[in-house]
Write a protein that holds these residues in place. Structure first.
Motif, PDB file in Angstrom:
ATOM      1  N   LEU A   7      -6.531 -28.872  90.032  1.00  0.00           N
ATOM      2  CA  LEU A   7      -7.576 -27.896  90.317  1.00  0.00           C
ATOM      3  C   LEU A   7      -8.748 -28.190  89.402  1.00  0.00           C
ATOM      4  CD1 LEU A   7      -8.707 -25.298  91.552  1.00  0.00           C
ATOM      5  CD2 LEU A   7      -7.406 -24.024  89.823  1.00  0.00           C
ATOM      6  N   ARG A   8      -9.933 -28.437  89.971  1.00  0.00           N
ATOM      7  CA  ARG A   8     -11.117 -28.793  89.182  1.00  0.00           C
ATOM      8  C   ARG A   8     -12.280 -27.884  89.547  1.00  0.00           C
ATOM      9  NH1 ARG A   8     -11.602 -33.893  86.870  1.00  0.00           N
ATOM     10  NH2 ARG A   8      -9.715 -35.132  86.985  1.00  0.00           N
ATOM     11  N   TRP A   9     -13.072 -27.539  88.529  1.00  0.00           N
ATOM     12  CA  TRP A   9     -14.318 -26.816  88.762  1.00  0.00           C
ATOM     13  C   TRP A   9     -15.264 -27.080  87.606  1.00  0.00           C
ATOM     14  CZ3 TRP A   9      -9.967 -24.254  87.027  1.00  0.00           C
ATOM     15  CH2 TRP A   9     -10.105 -23.440  85.915  1.00  0.00           C
ATOM     16  N   TYR A  10     -16.516 -26.717  87.800  1.00  0.00           N
ATOM     17  CA  TYR A  10     -17.527 -26.917  86.768  1.00  0.00           C
ATOM     18  C   TYR A  10     -17.623 -25.686  85.881  1.00  0.00           C
ATOM     19  CZ  TYR A  10     -18.980 -31.088  89.294  1.00  0.00           C
ATOM     20  OH  TYR A  10     -18.999 -32.311  89.896  1.00  0.00           O
ATOM     21  N   GLU A  11     -17.800 -25.931  84.593  1.00  0.00           N
ATOM     22  CA  GLU A  11     -17.916 -24.861  83.616  1.00  0.00           C
ATOM     23  C   GLU A  11     -18.987 -23.862  84.052  1.00  0.00           C
ATOM     24  OE1 GLU A  11     -18.301 -24.441  78.774  1.00  0.00           O
ATOM     25  OE2 GLU A  11     -19.177 -26.189  79.737  1.00  0.00           O
ATOM     26  N   GLY A  12     -18.626 -22.585  84.012  1.00  0.00           N
ATOM     27  CA  GLY A  12     -19.561 -21.520  84.351  1.00  0.00           C
ATOM     28  C   GLY A  12     -19.573 -21.127  85.815  1.00  0.00           C
ATOM     29  N   ASP A  13     -18.933 -21.927  86.688  1.00  0.00           N
ATOM     30  CA  ASP A  13     -18.912 -21.584  88.113  1.00  0.00           C
ATOM     31  C   ASP A  13     -18.082 -20.330  88.347  1.00  0.00           C
ATOM     32  OD1 ASP A  13     -20.446 -23.781  88.620  1.00  0.00           O
ATOM     33  OD2 ASP A  13     -18.960 -24.834  89.837  1.00  0.00           O
ATOM     34  N   THR A  14     -18.512 -19.536  89.320  1.00  0.00           N
ATOM     35  CA  THR A  14     -17.747 -18.364  89.737  1.00  0.00           C
ATOM     36  C   THR A  14     -17.274 -18.606  91.163  1.00  0.00           C
ATOM     37  OG1 THR A  14     -19.753 -17.225  90.479  1.00  0.00           O
ATOM     38  CG2 THR A  14     -19.023 -16.802  88.223  1.00  0.00           C
ATOM     39  N   PHE A  15     -16.014 -18.191  91.442  1.00  0.00           N
ATOM     40  CA  PHE A  15     -15.429 -18.486  92.752  1.00  0.00           C
ATOM     41  C   PHE A  15     -14.134 -17.713  92.914  1.00  0.00           C
ATOM     42  CE2 PHE A  15     -14.073 -21.542  89.593  1.00  0.00           C
ATOM     43  CZ  PHE A  15     -12.698 -21.613  89.755  1.00  0.00           C
ATOM     44  N   GLU A  16     -13.588 -17.774  94.124  1.00  0.00           N
ATOM     45  CA  GLU A  16     -12.277 -17.201  94.419  1.00  0.00           C
ATOM     46  C   GLU A  16     -11.413 -18.280  95.045  1.00  0.00           C
ATOM     47  OE1 GLU A  16     -13.133 -13.970  97.067  1.00  0.00           O
ATOM     48  OE2 GLU A  16     -13.444 -12.566  95.410  1.00  0.00           O
ATOM     49  N   ILE A  17     -10.149 -18.272  94.687  1.00  0.00           N
ATOM     50  CA  ILE A  17      -9.174 -19.174  95.294  1.00  0.00           C
ATOM     51  C   ILE A  17      -8.004 -18.322  95.756  1.00  0.00           C
ATOM     52  CG2 ILE A  17      -7.463 -20.957  94.838  1.00  0.00           C
ATOM     53  CD1 ILE A  17      -9.331 -22.335  93.057  1.00  0.00           C
ATOM     54  N   THR A  18      -7.576 -18.527  96.994  1.00  0.00           N
ATOM     55  CA  THR A  18      -6.416 -17.827  97.521  1.00  0.00           C
ATOM     56  C   THR A  18      -5.220 -18.760  97.510  1.00  0.00           C
ATOM     57  OG1 THR A  18      -7.805 -16.439  98.934  1.00  0.00           O
ATOM     58  CG2 THR A  18      -5.475 -16.604  99.519  1.00  0.00           C
ATOM     59  N   LEU A  19      -4.136 -18.289  96.885  1.00  0.00           N
ATOM     60  CA  LEU A  19      -2.882 -19.029  96.902  1.00  0.00           C
ATOM     61  C   LEU A  19      -2.009 -18.451  98.005  1.00  0.00           C
ATOM     62  CD1 LEU A  19      -2.023 -19.200  93.088  1.00  0.00           C
ATOM     63  CD2 LEU A  19      -3.299 -20.845  94.469  1.00  0.00           C
ATOM     64  N   HIS A  20      -1.539 -19.308  98.891  1.00  0.00           N
ATOM     65  CA  HIS A  20      -0.663 -18.900  99.987  1.00  0.00           C
ATOM     66  C   HIS A  20       0.703 -19.520  99.739  1.00  0.00           C
ATOM     67  CE1 HIS A  20       0.603 -19.244 104.438  1.00  0.00           C
ATOM     68  NE2 HIS A  20       0.981 -18.080 103.942  1.00  0.00           N
ATOM     69  N   PHE A  21       1.720 -18.677  99.636  1.00  0.00           N
ATOM     70  CA  PHE A  21       3.068 -19.134  99.295  1.00  0.00           C
ATOM     71  C   PHE A  21       3.921 -19.256 100.555  1.00  0.00           C
ATOM     72  CE2 PHE A  21       1.422 -16.665  95.724  1.00  0.00           C
ATOM     73  CZ  PHE A  21       1.476 -17.621  94.724  1.00  0.00           C
ATOM     74  N   GLU A  22       4.552 -20.395 100.707  1.00  0.00           N
ATOM     75  CA  GLU A  22       5.525 -20.624 101.771  1.00  0.00           C
ATOM     76  C   GLU A  22       6.854 -20.892 101.098  1.00  0.00           C
ATOM     77  OE1 GLU A  22       4.082 -23.691 104.376  1.00  0.00           O
ATOM     78  OE2 GLU A  22       2.247 -22.590 104.820  1.00  0.00           O
ATOM     79  N   LEU A  23       7.680 -19.850 100.998  1.00  0.00           N
ATOM     80  CA  LEU A  23       8.919 -19.908 100.229  1.00  0.00           C
ATOM     81  C   LEU A  23      10.138 -19.815 101.131  1.00  0.00           C
ATOM     82  CD1 LEU A  23       7.909 -17.367  97.440  1.00  0.00           C
ATOM     83  CD2 LEU A  23       7.660 -19.853  97.403  1.00  0.00           C
ATOM     84  N   GLN A  24      11.230 -20.422 100.669  1.00  0.00           N
ATOM     85  CA  GLN A  24      12.517 -20.297 101.343  1.00  0.00           C
ATOM     86  C   GLN A  24      13.565 -19.945 100.304  1.00  0.00           C
ATOM     87  OE1 GLN A  24      13.105 -24.054 103.344  1.00  0.00           O
ATOM     88  NE2 GLN A  24      12.057 -23.332 105.168  1.00  0.00           N
ATOM     89  N   ASP A  25      14.575 -19.170 100.742  1.00  0.00           N
ATOM     90  CA  ASP A  25      15.657 -18.820  99.826  1.00  0.00           C
ATOM     91  C   ASP A  25      16.709 -19.929  99.809  1.00  0.00           C
ATOM     92  OD1 ASP A  25      17.232 -18.490 102.121  1.00  0.00           O
ATOM     93  OD2 ASP A  25      17.209 -16.306 102.020  1.00  0.00           O
ATOM     94  N   GLN A  26      17.803 -19.697  99.083  1.00  0.00           N
ATOM     95  CA  GLN A  26      18.846 -20.708  98.933  1.00  0.00           C
ATOM     96  C   GLN A  26      19.521 -21.065 100.248  1.00  0.00           C
ATOM     97  OE1 GLN A  26      18.823 -17.710  97.512  1.00  0.00           O
ATOM     98  NE2 GLN A  26      20.662 -16.605  98.143  1.00  0.00           N
ATOM     99  N   ASP A  27      19.372 -20.216 101.267  1.00  0.00           N
ATOM    100  CA  ASP A  27      19.957 -20.492 102.582  1.00  0.00           C
ATOM    101  C   ASP A  27      18.956 -21.110 103.547  1.00  0.00           C
ATOM    102  OD1 ASP A  27      22.434 -19.351 101.780  1.00  0.00           O
ATOM    103  OD2 ASP A  27      21.601 -17.357 102.145  1.00  0.00           O
ATOM    104  N   GLY A  28      17.747 -21.389 103.055  1.00  0.00           N
ATOM    105  CA  GLY A  28      16.729 -21.986 103.909  1.00  0.00           C
ATOM    106  C   GLY A  28      15.955 -20.987 104.748  1.00  0.00           C
ATOM    107  N   GLU A  29      16.176 -19.702 104.500  1.00  0.00           N
ATOM    108  CA  GLU A  29      15.469 -18.654 105.232  1.00  0.00           C
ATOM    109  C   GLU A  29      14.103 -18.402 104.590  1.00  0.00           C
ATOM    110  OE1 GLU A  29      16.620 -17.175 108.047  1.00  0.00           O
ATOM    111  OE2 GLU A  29      18.336 -18.539 107.904  1.00  0.00           O
ATOM    112  N   ASP A  30      13.107 -18.124 105.422  1.00  0.00           N
ATOM    113  CA  ASP A  30      11.771 -17.821 104.906  1.00  0.00           C
ATOM    114  C   ASP A  30      11.795 -16.552 104.069  1.00  0.00           C
ATOM    115  OD1 ASP A  30      10.712 -20.043 106.138  1.00  0.00           O
ATOM    116  OD2 ASP A  30       9.953 -18.944 107.874  1.00  0.00           O
TER     117      ASP A  30
END
Length: 116
Positions: free
Chosen positions: A19-42
């Protein structure tokens, strides 16, 4: 004949996993999680689940932590406003992502970030 002025790279951006950005920049980043449990279920994160994203400097000292006590649609938005952005001077950083739903699960550890 005019010489073109070199442009900046997009900021923020992901470059080779960093993840890179310039010093002083303002912004938003959305993290989208795609997770599975130990059984492979979402896994669907709920409104009672929490996520924290902790940014650390090169000495592993916390620079800033984004905390979310409610997660909707498996997404969280990191807002780098002027106050948050001011904490990040040029240099190397890492970030960890933790998810809590009863148990605490580390989703990312020592992911790299760089402020230019």
């Amino acid at each position: 004949m005019a010489t073109p002025i070199p442009g900046a790279y997009p900021s923020p951006r992901i470059d080779k996993g960093v993840l890179r950005w310039y010093e002083g920049d303002t912004f938003e980043i959305t993290l989208h999680f795609e997770l599975q449990d130990q059984d492979g279920e979402d896994v669907t994160m709920g409104t009672t689940d929490s996520v924290s994203v902790e940014f650390l400097d090169d000495t592993r000292q916390t620079v800033h932590t984004f905390s979310f006590d409610s997660v909707e649609d498996n997404r969280v938005k990191l807002t780098f406003d002027e106050t948050v952005s001011a904490k990040f001077t040029k240099g190397k950083y890492t970030y960890d992502v933790r998810y809590t739903h009863g148990n605490k699960t580390t989703l990312a550890r020592d992911n790299r970030a760089f402020v230019e």
